[in-house]
Design a protein around this motif. Structure first.
Motif, PDB file in Angstrom:
ATOM      1  N   ASN A 318       0.851  -1.182   0.000  1.00 42.14           N
ATOM      2  CA  ASN A 318       0.000   0.000   0.000  1.00 42.14           C
ATOM      3  C   ASN A 318       0.891   1.238   0.000  1.00 42.14           C
ATOM      4  OD1 ASN A 318      -2.550  -1.523   0.460  1.00 42.14           O
ATOM      5  ND2 ASN A 318      -1.582  -1.999   2.420  1.00 42.14           N
ATOM      6  N   LEU A 319       0.724   2.095  -0.994  1.00 46.51           N
ATOM      7  CA  LEU A 319       1.579   3.263  -1.165  1.00 46.51           C
ATOM      8  C   LEU A 319       0.758   4.531  -0.950  1.00 46.51           C
ATOM      9  CD1 LEU A 319       3.328   2.137  -4.478  1.00 46.51           C
ATOM     10  CD2 LEU A 319       4.024   1.629  -2.125  1.00 46.51           C
ATOM     11  N   SER A 320       1.167   5.338   0.009  1.00 46.81           N
ATOM     12  CA  SER A 320       0.524   6.633   0.258  1.00 46.81           C
ATOM     13  C   SER A 320       1.477   7.725  -0.209  1.00 46.81           C
ATOM     14  CB  SER A 320       0.212   6.798   1.747  1.00 46.81           C
ATOM     15  OG  SER A 320      -0.660   5.780   2.199  1.00 46.81           O
ATOM     16  N   LEU A 321       1.416   8.008  -1.496  1.00 49.62           N
ATOM     17  CA  LEU A 321       2.355   8.945  -2.098  1.00 49.62           C
ATOM     18  C   LEU A 321       1.800  10.349  -2.184  1.00 49.62           C
ATOM     19  CD1 LEU A 321       3.592   6.634  -4.998  1.00 49.62           C
ATOM     20  CD2 LEU A 321       4.546   6.901  -2.694  1.00 49.62           C
ATOM     21  N   LEU A 322       0.476  10.465  -2.254  1.00 46.33           N
ATOM     22  CA  LEU A 322      -0.183  11.757  -2.333  1.00 46.33           C
ATOM     23  C   LEU A 322      -1.116  11.918  -1.147  1.00 46.33           C
ATOM     24  CD1 LEU A 322      -1.074  11.867  -6.152  1.00 46.33           C
ATOM     25  CD2 LEU A 322       0.848  12.984  -4.990  1.00 46.33           C
ATOM     26  N   PRO A 323      -1.449  13.123  -0.757  1.00 48.45           N
ATOM     27  CA  PRO A 323      -2.348  13.318   0.390  1.00 48.45           C
ATOM     28  C   PRO A 323      -3.684  12.604   0.194  1.00 48.45           C
ATOM     29  CG  PRO A 323      -1.315  15.397  -0.238  1.00 48.45           C
ATOM     30  CD  PRO A 323      -0.962  14.411  -1.309  1.00 48.45           C
ATOM     31  N   LYS A 324      -4.109  11.901   1.235  1.00 55.66           N
ATOM     32  CA  LYS A 324      -5.405  11.220   1.285  1.00 55.66           C
ATOM     33  C   LYS A 324      -5.589  10.206   0.160  1.00 55.66           C
ATOM     34  CE  LYS A 324      -7.772  15.002   3.643  1.00 55.66           C
ATOM     35  NZ  LYS A 324      -8.950  15.891   3.671  1.00 55.66           N
ATOM     36  N   GLN A 325      -4.502   9.630  -0.309  1.00 57.19           N
ATOM     37  CA  GLN A 325      -4.577   8.619  -1.363  1.00 57.19           C
ATOM     38  C   GLN A 325      -3.797   7.378  -0.964  1.00 57.19           C
ATOM     39  OE1 GLN A 325      -2.150   8.397  -5.181  1.00 57.19           O
ATOM     40  NE2 GLN A 325      -4.047   9.296  -5.980  1.00 57.19           N
ATOM     41  N   VAL A 326      -4.347   6.212  -1.295  1.00 58.71           N
ATOM     42  CA  VAL A 326      -3.648   4.948  -1.089  1.00 58.71           C
ATOM     43  C   VAL A 326      -3.737   4.139  -2.384  1.00 58.71           C
ATOM     44  CG1 VAL A 326      -3.527   2.789   0.194  1.00 58.71           C
ATOM     45  CG2 VAL A 326      -4.189   4.892   1.372  1.00 58.71           C
ATOM     46  N   LEU A 327      -2.586   3.743  -2.905  1.00 60.45           N
ATOM     47  CA  LEU A 327      -2.522   2.838  -4.049  1.00 60.45           C
ATOM     48  C   LEU A 327      -2.082   1.469  -3.546  1.00 60.45           C
ATOM     49  CD1 LEU A 327      -0.723   4.984  -6.797  1.00 60.45           C
ATOM     50  CD2 LEU A 327      -3.158   4.449  -6.634  1.00 60.45           C
ATOM     51  N   THR A 328      -2.836   0.441  -3.882  1.00 58.70           N
ATOM     52  CA  THR A 328      -2.483  -0.929  -3.517  1.00 58.70           C
ATOM     53  C   THR A 328      -2.099  -1.686  -4.770  1.00 58.70           C
ATOM     54  OG1 THR A 328      -4.017  -0.917  -1.646  1.00 58.70           O
ATOM     55  CG2 THR A 328      -3.260  -3.060  -2.432  1.00 58.70           C
ATOM     56  N   LEU A 329      -0.855  -2.173  -4.797  1.00 57.97           N
ATOM     57  CA  LEU A 329      -0.348  -2.985  -5.893  1.00 57.97           C
ATOM     58  C   LEU A 329      -0.104  -4.388  -5.373  1.00 57.97           C
ATOM     59  CD1 LEU A 329       2.325  -0.447  -7.213  1.00 57.97           C
ATOM     60  CD2 LEU A 329       0.082  -0.877  -8.208  1.00 57.97           C
ATOM     61  N   GLY A 330      -0.604  -5.395  -6.107  1.00 58.87           N
ATOM     62  CA  GLY A 330      -0.449  -6.751  -5.610  1.00 58.87           C
ATOM     63  C   GLY A 330      -0.303  -7.783  -6.705  1.00 58.87           C
ATOM     64  N   THR A 362      -1.945 -16.768 -12.086  1.00 59.57           N
ATOM     65  CA  THR A 362      -1.159 -15.609 -11.655  1.00 59.57           C
ATOM     66  C   THR A 362      -1.979 -14.349 -11.922  1.00 59.57           C
ATOM     67  OG1 THR A 362       0.916 -16.743 -12.200  1.00 59.57           O
ATOM     68  CG2 THR A 362       0.999 -14.358 -11.875  1.00 59.57           C
ATOM     69  N   ASP A 363      -2.231 -13.574 -10.877  1.00 58.58           N
ATOM     70  CA  ASP A 363      -3.070 -12.388 -10.987  1.00 58.58           C
ATOM     71  C   ASP A 363      -2.289 -11.143 -10.577  1.00 58.58           C
ATOM     72  OD1 ASP A 363      -4.851 -14.425 -11.354  1.00 58.58           O
ATOM     73  OD2 ASP A 363      -6.240 -13.827  -9.771  1.00 58.58           O
ATOM     74  N   LEU A 364      -2.475 -10.065 -11.315  1.00 60.54           N
ATOM     75  CA  LEU A 364      -1.960  -8.746 -10.952  1.00 60.54           C
ATOM     76  C   LEU A 364      -3.147  -7.839 -10.659  1.00 60.54           C
ATOM     77  CD1 LEU A 364       0.683  -8.304 -13.804  1.00 60.54           C
ATOM     78  CD2 LEU A 364       1.145  -8.982 -11.442  1.00 60.54           C
ATOM     79  N   TYR A 365      -3.051  -7.033  -9.614  1.00 59.34           N
ATOM     80  CA  TYR A 365      -4.166  -6.142  -9.322  1.00 59.34           C
ATOM     81  C   TYR A 365      -3.671  -4.799  -8.796  1.00 59.34           C
ATOM     82  CZ  TYR A 365      -3.657  -7.742  -4.432  1.00 59.34           C
ATOM     83  OH  TYR A 365      -3.176  -8.051  -3.177  1.00 59.34           O
ATOM     84  N   LEU A 366      -4.520  -3.803  -9.028  1.00 55.63           N
ATOM     85  CA  LEU A 366      -4.269  -2.432  -8.595  1.00 55.63           C
ATOM     86  C   LEU A 366      -5.569  -1.875  -8.037  1.00 55.63           C
ATOM     87  CD1 LEU A 366      -2.767   0.360  -8.521  1.00 55.63           C
ATOM     88  CD2 LEU A 366      -3.567   0.674 -10.878  1.00 55.63           C
ATOM     89  N   GLN A 367      -5.493  -1.263  -6.861  1.00 61.96           N
ATOM     90  CA  GLN A 367      -6.647  -0.567  -6.303  1.00 61.96           C
ATOM     91  C   GLN A 367      -6.213   0.819  -5.847  1.00 61.96           C
ATOM     92  OE1 GLN A 367      -8.529  -1.537  -2.415  1.00 61.96           O
ATOM     93  NE2 GLN A 367     -10.393  -1.834  -3.610  1.00 61.96           N
ATOM     94  N   ALA A 368      -6.985   1.837  -6.223  1.00 62.08           N
ATOM     95  CA  ALA A 368      -6.717   3.217  -5.819  1.00 62.08           C
ATOM     96  C   ALA A 368      -7.856   3.698  -4.925  1.00 62.08           C
ATOM     97  CB  ALA A 368      -6.596   4.113  -7.043  1.00 62.08           C
ATOM     98  N   GLN A 369      -7.494   4.270  -3.767  1.00 56.03           N
ATOM     99  CA  GLN A 369      -8.466   4.836  -2.844  1.00 56.03           C
ATOM    100  C   GLN A 369      -8.105   6.301  -2.618  1.00 56.03           C
ATOM    101  OE1 GLN A 369      -9.452   1.874   0.478  1.00 56.03           O
ATOM    102  NE2 GLN A 369      -7.456   1.170  -0.217  1.00 56.03           N
ATOM    103  N   GLN A 370      -9.104   7.160  -2.768  1.00 51.89           N
ATOM    104  CA  GLN A 370      -8.853   8.592  -2.678  1.00 51.89           C
ATOM    105  C   GLN A 370      -9.961   9.267  -1.881  1.00 51.89           C
ATOM    106  OE1 GLN A 370      -6.177  10.641  -4.333  1.00 51.89           O
ATOM    107  NE2 GLN A 370      -7.003  11.890  -2.647  1.00 51.89           N
ATOM    108  N   ASP A 371      -9.568  10.029  -0.871  1.00 52.26           N
ATOM    109  CA  ASP A 371     -10.518  10.878  -0.157  1.00 52.26           C
ATOM    110  C   ASP A 371     -10.532  12.250  -0.818  1.00 52.26           C
ATOM    111  OD1 ASP A 371     -11.009   8.833   1.603  1.00 52.26           O
ATOM    112  OD2 ASP A 371      -9.706   9.625   3.188  1.00 52.26           O
ATOM    113  N   LEU A 372     -11.736  12.724  -1.159  1.00 50.16           N
ATOM    114  CA  LEU A 372     -11.916  14.044  -1.746  1.00 50.16           C
ATOM    115  C   LEU A 372     -12.538  14.939  -0.691  1.00 50.16           C
ATOM    116  CD1 LEU A 372     -13.346  12.965  -5.226  1.00 50.16           C
ATOM    117  CD2 LEU A 372     -10.967  13.444  -4.628  1.00 50.16           C
ATOM    118  N   GLY A 373     -11.711  15.725  -0.055  1.00 47.53           N
ATOM    119  CA  GLY A 373     -12.200  16.525   1.056  1.00 47.53           C
ATOM    120  C   GLY A 373     -12.480  15.643   2.260  1.00 47.53           C
TER     121      GLY A 373
END
Length: 615
Positions: A318-330, A362-373
């Motif tokens: 889980n990568l929190s690179l930007l404010p209020k954002q989480v990218l999950t790479l798996g 074999t599965d690759l997945y990406l999930q992006a979670q973002q809080d807007l305000g």
């Protein structure tokens, strides 16, 4: 009594006390952090999927030796084929079928069971082994209702049940033991001990349950012994290693339908699991490396036997690179399969037997979670599946949660799910077909959750539509009858939950689910209502429970009537001392006669009494 009257009565029981209660500081933990549906701890109100949670305290107070039966009173729209006094069995004619939102399967392979986020199912038939999920091993259960394949892969069409294992959290030794005996020669015993010293923790548990069975016309004995060991070490607050092993050794007598009872259909099976996890949390980067190995050996008196395996690796960050954002790479890798035998079958019926079959995925997945305000949370995910047999599939999912006002959140999501053909679908017996494609499902849902009255009352309502296609089915009218991707269904419905807790000594829960199924399918009741109260009166704990099922199809024959029934259970505990409790549990106290599957009666009234110790 009509189901509408029962619903009205129970709603009155839940809400009538609200006007009489005085204000206090106790609130329902509505917005607790969950990890299912997101791979990272996140407030439930910000997770766009429908999530139900069950705490260790609830597991303890239920008295259940297996964790699955208590889900029937805790999860809207959940149905379990718990056909015996204790235990489920394996193979044709056994129990253990799990249904969420009317989505199940025969075998039971459209609801995924995970342990600590790792998929658990038999390597040949791809169904979970219900007798392996001992309550003593579990700290918490999180259930995602609805499609969960974007994060968890194959089989998560109706949902995913994530069993989060226990670990020692207090310094030194602690443990508990339970002994109970009841109707039909039923015995249940369990013991566990945990130890923690500084950065090291360990837990060991053993369970035993057995019954002589309740069927007078057939043998339906059951016995099961499970063992569990977990150890871990925290190298630092940011890095920890743990490993666990589990064994379940069971013997089940399948009684057959009442029209053709069986005197002795013995089935023995040994299931095992081992896992290692390395977890990291460096603030803006967190995740885990998970390795697991499942295996099983089955020996049936009818001549069938098998050995199967399911192994895999899961790695995600889980990568929190930007404010209020989480990218999950798996990335997930699974290798599952096995070898089956049955020398009693004529040679033409032995298709695929005696040969090791293995499928790689074999599965690759990406999930992006973002809080807007402060009010809006969105997520979007994508999984690419690469299967050694049928090739590639792409699965999208997206959702939004909006806090319309304080303590009131609107949710909506759409997601695609799938089930890969299993070894038995592709290779075993004359009905197998190597050209099968994966089953597919689109799930759409929208609803709200809120808590009011100083957060003592929580309400949740969700409307859903699940459209399944490409389902694998066998048409006996075909020549020859082989599996094909010709099935479909459309399930629409509502699910709701009301929880009220006035004080530490009084709380109630009411769940109701309505499912409109387009097809005549098993384990999909039109109405599924459950009610449970938890009352503390001095040294007594009183837990009454009621379940009302209406419009249940227990047969695929259109001419058979629907099944409608009401069940009443009661559990009473008395605290002899702070560490010793005596208990009595009664199930089906109305002695209701009903069948979840046509020809297989369910147990009548049965009672269990025993003692629970803590040290």
């Amino acid at each position: 009594m009509k189901i509408s009257r029962i619903i009205g009565f129970l709603l009155f029981c839940c809400t009538a006390p609200l006007m009489a209660q005085e204000k206090d500081s106790l609130i329902i933990a509505l917005d607790e952090a969950v990890v299912t549906g997101t791979r990272i701890a996140r407030q439930k109100s910000k997770v766009t999927a429908s999530i139900s949670t069950i705490s260790r305290e609830t597991i303890d107070r239920s008295g259940e030796l297996n964790v699955l039966p208590l889900l029937a009173y805790q999860v809207p729209g959940f149905l379990l084929n718990d056909r015996s006094i204790t235990g489920f069995g394996v193979g044709p004619g056994s129990g253990g079928n799990i249904s969420i939102r009317g989505i199940s399967g025969t075998p039971n392979n459209r609801v995924l069971v995970l342990i600590d986020g790792q998929p658990q199912y038999m390597g040949i038939f791809a169904h979970p082994i219900a007798d392996a999920y001992s309550a003593s091993d579990i700290e918490r259960v999180e259930i995602q209702r609805g499609a969960a394949s974007v994060l968890y892969g194959s089989n998560a069409m109706g949902g995913a049940i994530n069993l989060i294992t226990r670990k020692a959290t207090k310094e030194g030794w602690q443990g508990s033991a339970n002994l109970g005996y009841g109707s039909f020669g039923t015995f249940m015993g369990s013991a566990n001990a945990a130890y923690k010293q500084d950065k090291f923790h360990s837990l060991v548990a053993i369970n035993r349950n057995s019954t002589s069975g309740f069927r007078a016309d057939a043998a339906d004995n059951f016995e099961n012994t499970t063992g569990y060991l977990k150890m871990g070490y925290a190298f630092s607050p940011a890095l920890s290693l743990s490993g666990d092993v589990q064994l379940a050794d069971a013997t089940y007598y399948q009684p057959g339908p009442i029209a053709a009872p069986l005197e002795e259909d013995k089935r023995e099976y040994l299931r095992g699991r081992a896992a290692i996890s390395l977890r990291n949390d460096w603030g803006n980067v967190s995740g885990a490396l998970l390795l697991f190995h499942n295996f099983g050996e089955h020996e049936f008196q009818t001549g069938f036997s098998s050995k199967d395996q399911n192994q895999g690796i899961t790695f995600y960050q889980n990568l929190s690179l930007l404010p209020k954002q989480v990218l999950t790479l798996g990335i997930d890798y699974k290798r599952f399969g096995g070898k089956a035998f049955n020398e009693t079958l004529p040679p033409p019926a032995r298709t695929g037997l005696g040969v090791q079959h293995t499928i790689h995925e074999t599965d690759l997945y990406l999930q992006a979670q973002q809080d807007l305000g402060e009010k809006t949370s969105i997520n979007a995910g994508l999984r690419q599946v690469s299967n050694s047999h049928y090739g590639k599939k792409l699965l999208p999912g997206f959702g939004i949660a909006y806090q319309a006002r304080k303590n009131f959140t609107l949710k909506a999501s759409s997601s695609k799910a799938f089930r890969s053909p299993s070894v038995v679908d592709l290779f075993l017996f004359p009905s197998s077909n190597e050209l099968l494609e994966p089953e597919e499902l689109w799930n759409h849902e929208a609803g709200f959750q809120t808590h009011i009255l100083d957060s003592k009352l929580s309400l949740e309502l969700m409307a859903f539509m699940a459209k399944g296609s490409n389902l694998i089915q066998i048409n006996p009218m075909d020549t020859p009858p082989i599996g094909s991707n010709s099935g479909s269904f459309l399930n629409k419905g509502l699910e709701s939950q009301i929880r009220y807790q006035s004080s530490a000594s009084w709380k109630v829960m009411l769940n109701y689910a309505y499912v409109d199924a387009s097809k005549n399918i098993l384990f999909a009741p039109k109405h599924n209502l459950s009610f449970q109260a938890d009352l503390q009166v001095k040294k007594f704990t009183i837990i009454p429970s009621m379940r009302v099922i209406g419009g249940l199809r227990n047969s695929l024959l259109e001419t058979d009537d629907n099944e409608n029934y009401t069940l009443l259970d009661l559990r009473v505990m008395y605290a002899i001392s702070p560490k010793v409790k005596a208990y009595v549990t009664g199930k089906n106290l109305l002695n209701t006669a009903y069948q979840l599957e046509k020809g297989f009666p369910m147990p009548g009234i049965n009672v269990m009494t025993g003692i629970h110790l803590k040290f």
